[in-house]
Design a protein around this motif. Structure first.
Motif, PDB file in Angstrom:
ATOM      1  N   THR A   1      43.767  23.511  32.833  1.00 28.69           N
ATOM      2  CA  THR A   1      43.750  23.001  34.206  1.00 28.69           C
ATOM      3  C   THR A   1      44.703  23.806  35.086  1.00 28.69           C
ATOM      4  OG1 THR A   1      43.184  20.779  33.422  1.00 28.69           O
ATOM      5  CG2 THR A   1      44.097  20.965  35.647  1.00 28.69           C
ATOM      6  N   ILE A   2      45.907  24.067  34.602  1.00 29.57           N
ATOM      7  CA  ILE A   2      46.849  24.898  35.358  1.00 29.57           C
ATOM      8  C   ILE A   2      46.263  26.287  35.567  1.00 29.57           C
ATOM      9  CG2 ILE A   2      49.118  26.019  35.297  1.00 29.57           C
ATOM     10  CD1 ILE A   2      50.114  23.537  33.715  1.00 29.57           C
ATOM     11  N   PHE A   3      45.627  26.826  34.536  1.00 24.79           N
ATOM     12  CA  PHE A   3      45.028  28.160  34.634  1.00 24.79           C
ATOM     13  C   PHE A   3      43.950  28.195  35.716  1.00 24.79           C
ATOM     14  CE2 PHE A   3      42.975  32.053  33.612  1.00 24.79           C
ATOM     15  CZ  PHE A   3      43.862  32.806  32.858  1.00 24.79           C
ATOM     16  N   ALA A   4      43.044  27.210  35.679  1.00 19.55           N
ATOM     17  CA  ALA A   4      41.950  27.176  36.657  1.00 19.55           C
ATOM     18  C   ALA A   4      42.477  26.979  38.079  1.00 19.55           C
ATOM     19  CB  ALA A   4      40.963  26.073  36.293  1.00 19.55           C
ATOM     20  N   LEU A   5      43.477  26.116  38.252  1.00 18.07           N
ATOM     21  CA  LEU A   5      44.062  25.902  39.575  1.00 18.07           C
ATOM     22  C   LEU A   5      44.780  27.156  40.055  1.00 18.07           C
ATOM     23  CD1 LEU A   5      45.497  22.292  39.094  1.00 18.07           C
ATOM     24  CD2 LEU A   5      43.579  22.931  40.573  1.00 18.07           C
ATOM     25  N   GLY A   6      45.409  27.875  39.130  1.00 18.84           N
ATOM     26  CA  GLY A   6      46.167  29.065  39.497  1.00 18.84           C
ATOM     27  C   GLY A   6      45.305  30.217  39.983  1.00 18.84           C
ATOM     28  N   ILE A   7      44.094  30.374  39.412  1.00 22.13           N
ATOM     29  CA  ILE A   7      43.227  31.491  39.821  1.00 22.13           C
ATOM     30  C   ILE A   7      42.237  31.089  40.899  1.00 22.13           C
ATOM     31  CG2 ILE A   7      43.415  32.609  37.558  1.00 22.13           C
ATOM     32  CD1 ILE A   7      40.565  31.642  36.934  1.00 22.13           C
ATOM     33  N   ASP A   8      42.315  29.844  41.357  1.00 19.94           N
ATOM     34  CA  ASP A   8      41.371  29.351  42.361  1.00 19.94           C
ATOM     35  C   ASP A   8      41.425  30.203  43.632  1.00 19.94           C
ATOM     36  OD1 ASP A   8      39.566  27.776  43.729  1.00 19.94           O
ATOM     37  OD2 ASP A   8      41.028  26.222  44.237  1.00 19.94           O
ATOM     38  N   GLY A   9      40.275  30.740  44.060  1.00 18.90           N
ATOM     39  CA  GLY A   9      40.158  31.449  45.325  1.00 18.90           C
ATOM     40  C   GLY A   9      40.755  32.837  45.345  1.00 18.90           C
ATOM     41  N   LEU A  10      40.961  33.470  44.197  1.00 23.79           N
ATOM     42  CA  LEU A  10      41.684  34.746  44.184  1.00 23.79           C
ATOM     43  C   LEU A  10      40.793  35.980  44.216  1.00 23.79           C
ATOM     44  CD1 LEU A  10      44.717  34.112  41.821  1.00 23.79           C
ATOM     45  CD2 LEU A  10      44.497  33.770  44.280  1.00 23.79           C
ATOM     46  N   GLY A  11      39.500  35.848  43.987  1.00 23.75           N
ATOM     47  CA  GLY A  11      38.610  37.004  44.093  1.00 23.75           C
ATOM     48  C   GLY A  11      39.059  38.171  43.248  1.00 23.75           C
ATOM     49  N   ASP A  12      39.288  39.327  43.894  1.00 19.26           N
ATOM     50  CA  ASP A  12      39.686  40.550  43.189  1.00 19.26           C
ATOM     51  C   ASP A  12      41.014  40.395  42.459  1.00 19.26           C
ATOM     52  OD1 ASP A  12      38.328  42.826  42.773  1.00 19.26           O
ATOM     53  OD2 ASP A  12      38.966  43.860  44.587  1.00 19.26           O
ATOM     54  N   ASP A  13      41.795  39.409  42.872  1.00 13.87           N
ATOM     55  CA  ASP A  13      43.104  39.201  42.268  1.00 13.87           C
ATOM     56  C   ASP A  13      43.042  38.405  40.968  1.00 13.87           C
ATOM     57  OD1 ASP A  13      44.356  40.583  44.288  1.00 13.87           O
ATOM     58  OD2 ASP A  13      44.805  38.796  45.475  1.00 13.87           O
ATOM     59  N   THR A  14      41.846  37.994  40.542  1.00 13.15           N
ATOM     60  CA  THR A  14      41.744  37.127  39.373  1.00 13.15           C
ATOM     61  C   THR A  14      42.263  37.789  38.111  1.00 13.15           C
ATOM     62  OG1 THR A  14      39.868  35.936  40.329  1.00 13.15           O
ATOM     63  CG2 THR A  14      40.164  35.769  37.952  1.00 13.15           C
ATOM     64  N   LYS A  15      41.919  39.068  37.893  1.00 11.43           N
ATOM     65  CA  LYS A  15      42.351  39.726  36.655  1.00 11.43           C
ATOM     66  C   LYS A  15      43.874  39.884  36.585  1.00 11.43           C
ATOM     67  CE  LYS A  15      38.000  42.015  35.510  1.00 11.43           C
ATOM     68  NZ  LYS A  15      37.282  43.297  35.319  1.00 11.43           N
ATOM     69  N   PRO A  16      44.552  40.421  37.608  1.00 15.25           N
ATOM     70  CA  PRO A  16      46.012  40.476  37.523  1.00 15.25           C
ATOM     71  C   PRO A  16      46.652  39.090  37.513  1.00 15.25           C
ATOM     72  CG  PRO A  16      45.259  41.255  39.672  1.00 15.25           C
ATOM     73  CD  PRO A  16      44.047  41.130  38.803  1.00 15.25           C
ATOM     74  N   ALA A  17      46.023  38.131  38.215  1.00 17.71           N
ATOM     75  CA  ALA A  17      46.556  36.759  38.192  1.00 17.71           C
ATOM     76  C   ALA A  17      46.481  36.195  36.786  1.00 17.71           C
ATOM     77  CB  ALA A  17      45.767  35.874  39.156  1.00 17.71           C
ATOM     78  N   SER A  18      45.381  36.500  36.067  1.00 18.70           N
ATOM     79  CA  SER A  18      45.254  36.054  34.681  1.00 18.70           C
ATOM     80  C   SER A  18      46.360  36.642  33.822  1.00 18.70           C
ATOM     81  CB  SER A  18      43.886  36.459  34.119  1.00 18.70           C
ATOM     82  OG  SER A  18      42.840  35.826  34.829  1.00 18.70           O
TER      83      SER A  18
END
Length: 435
Positions: free
Chosen positions: A359-376
């Motif tokens: 849940t924290i993971f999904a909330l953290g990457i919410d709406g990040l688009g191109d930033d999803t991979k570095p955010a992960s």
């Protein structure tokens, strides 16, 4: 070619047929959640076991957690770079093979009874797990109907919960011997008898890890021959262009990284000292204590499935906050209570911690688009909490003359921050991102 778009993350999954093509990839991704769950939950058995086999103190025994989770911290950036360069499929295969190599190294480590070699093997396993988690968590979220991203991630993570139940049972039957001697009894043994006993304890880890390595290689072969749809960005939201440090301008991601740090630290604290707490507080022998850890795992798994169902009716942030309140209260029971019901409180923690990571993971990457991979990468790197906080807890325990209960104040404080994230910290504050 069909496209399935996640409107929140701005990512698209490409496939040559219909959405039904996601079934096999999703099953394989779900297998990864189970496999890394096995690795982590076997660590909870290894800590008391190697403490005995290698004659360690509390802080030395928690270096098992340190080795694994330090790898997450150090490998997170390379894992993110690997994802960008080689894609999800190749990264997953690399992670599986690295994981398998670390498992094989348990054989020479056990033969030599060298604790440093065990730690090295666990560090390599941690590197493999980092690659797998960096790839599989966002992939599970994106692979299908965007409206169900959090639910889908929790469903896949439910099999991580299954591993939390299975691993202690394997540990009880194949690793833990049930033979325990007091320091006086050990001193009374001849040197040959003492070395034979300790070598037997160390060698019991070999078979489970050889089997695990074999399964990992088989799964890597399956991934090689299966078509996985690749994911690309179509977001119109402002991003940092995939910049590793630029993504931290997303406040909800930054708070998510901190929340994940405290969550993983709390979970590892709870499980790392569970068996010793069951022995000290509940009066159980080590095999029975391991079965109780299996009960914790069962409740963890049940919590994942129940949580996945509840997410259809309750927002993920609200459910996270509710579970954090209850988890903090259960930690309070562990600190202040007495008798065997303290163990039941720790077991119940499994249920309420179950949905926190995905849940924290999904909330953290919410709406990040191109930033999803570095955010992960950041969200996986935050798992360093599992290396730091158990050592802090062990220090509290050692300063309290080996009394385990006071140490549970550490996960209690962690759950209070997670409560903040579920109430406030998850909220997205969109702002322009400059180069």
């Amino acid at each position: 070619m069909a496209l399935v778009t996640d409107n929140d993350s701005g990512l698209v999954a490409e496939t040559n047929t219909t959405g039904k093509s996601y079934v096999l990839p999703f099953i394989l991704i779900t297998c990864l959640f189970f496999l890394w769950g096995m690795a982590h939950n076997l660590d909870s058995v290894l800590i008391p076991h190697l403490k005995k086999a290698c004659q360690l103190n509390n802080r030395q025994s928690t270096l098992i957690d340190t080795a694994v989770y330090l790898a997450y911290f150090l490998m997170a950036i390379p894992a993110g770079m690997m994802l960008k360069k080689f894609g999800y499929k190749n990264s997953i295969i690399c992670g599986l093979l690295l994981f398998a190599f670390g498992a094989v190294l348990f054989v020479p480590a056990a033969d030599t009874r060298a604790y440093a070699m065990f730690l090295g093997a666990l560090f390599i396993i941690g590197c493999g797990l980092t690659i797998l988690e960096t790839a599989a968590n966002p992939y599970a979220a994106i692979l299908g109907d965007p409206a169900g991203a959090t639910t889908r991630l929790n469903l896949a993570a439910s099999f991580n919960g299954l591993a939390a139940m299975v691993a202690p049972l394997i540990g009880a039957n194949f690793i833990l011997s049930g033979k325990e001697y007091t320091p006086a009894q050990m001193a009374a043994m001849t040197e040959t008898a003492r070395q034979t006993y300790l070598q037997g304890e160390a060698s019991s880890v070999k078979l489970p890890y050889i089997i695990l390595a074999s399964v990992l290689v088989l799964v890597a072969v399956l991934f090689y021959f299966v078509n996985l749809p690749e994911i690309r960005n179509v977001s119109k939201e402002p991003t940092s262009g995939g910049s590793f440090f630029g993504v931290l301008k997303h406040r909800h991601l930054l708070m998510g990284v901190l929340a994940q740090f405290f969550y993983v630290g709390a979970q590892v604290c709870v499980t790392s000292f569970f068996i010793r707490m069951a022995k000290q507080g509940g009066g159980f022998d080590e095999k029975t204590a391991s079965y109780y850890l299996g009960l914790y795992g069962f409740l963890f798994m049940a919590g994942r499935f129940v949580g996945t169902g509840l997410l259809r009716f309750v927002s993920s942030a609200r459910l996270l906050a509710i579970y954090a309140v209850i988890a903090a209260a259960l930690c309070g029971v562990a600190v202040l209570g007495s008798g065997s019901y303290v163990i039941y409180a720790l077991g119940a923690l499994g249920f309420f911690m179950s949905i926190m990571f995905p849940t924290i993971f999904a909330l953290g990457i919410d709406g990040l688009g191109d930033d999803t991979k570095p955010a992960s990468s950041w969200l996986v790197m935050s798992i360093i909490g599992g290396a730091i906080l158990p050592y802090v807890m062990a220090t509290v325990i050692d300063y309290n003359h080996d009394q385990i209960q006071p140490g549970y104040i550490i996960p209690l404080l962690c759950f209070l921050f997670i409560l903040y994230y579920g109430l406030i910290g998850y909220k997205i504050k969109r702002q322009p991102i400059t180069a």
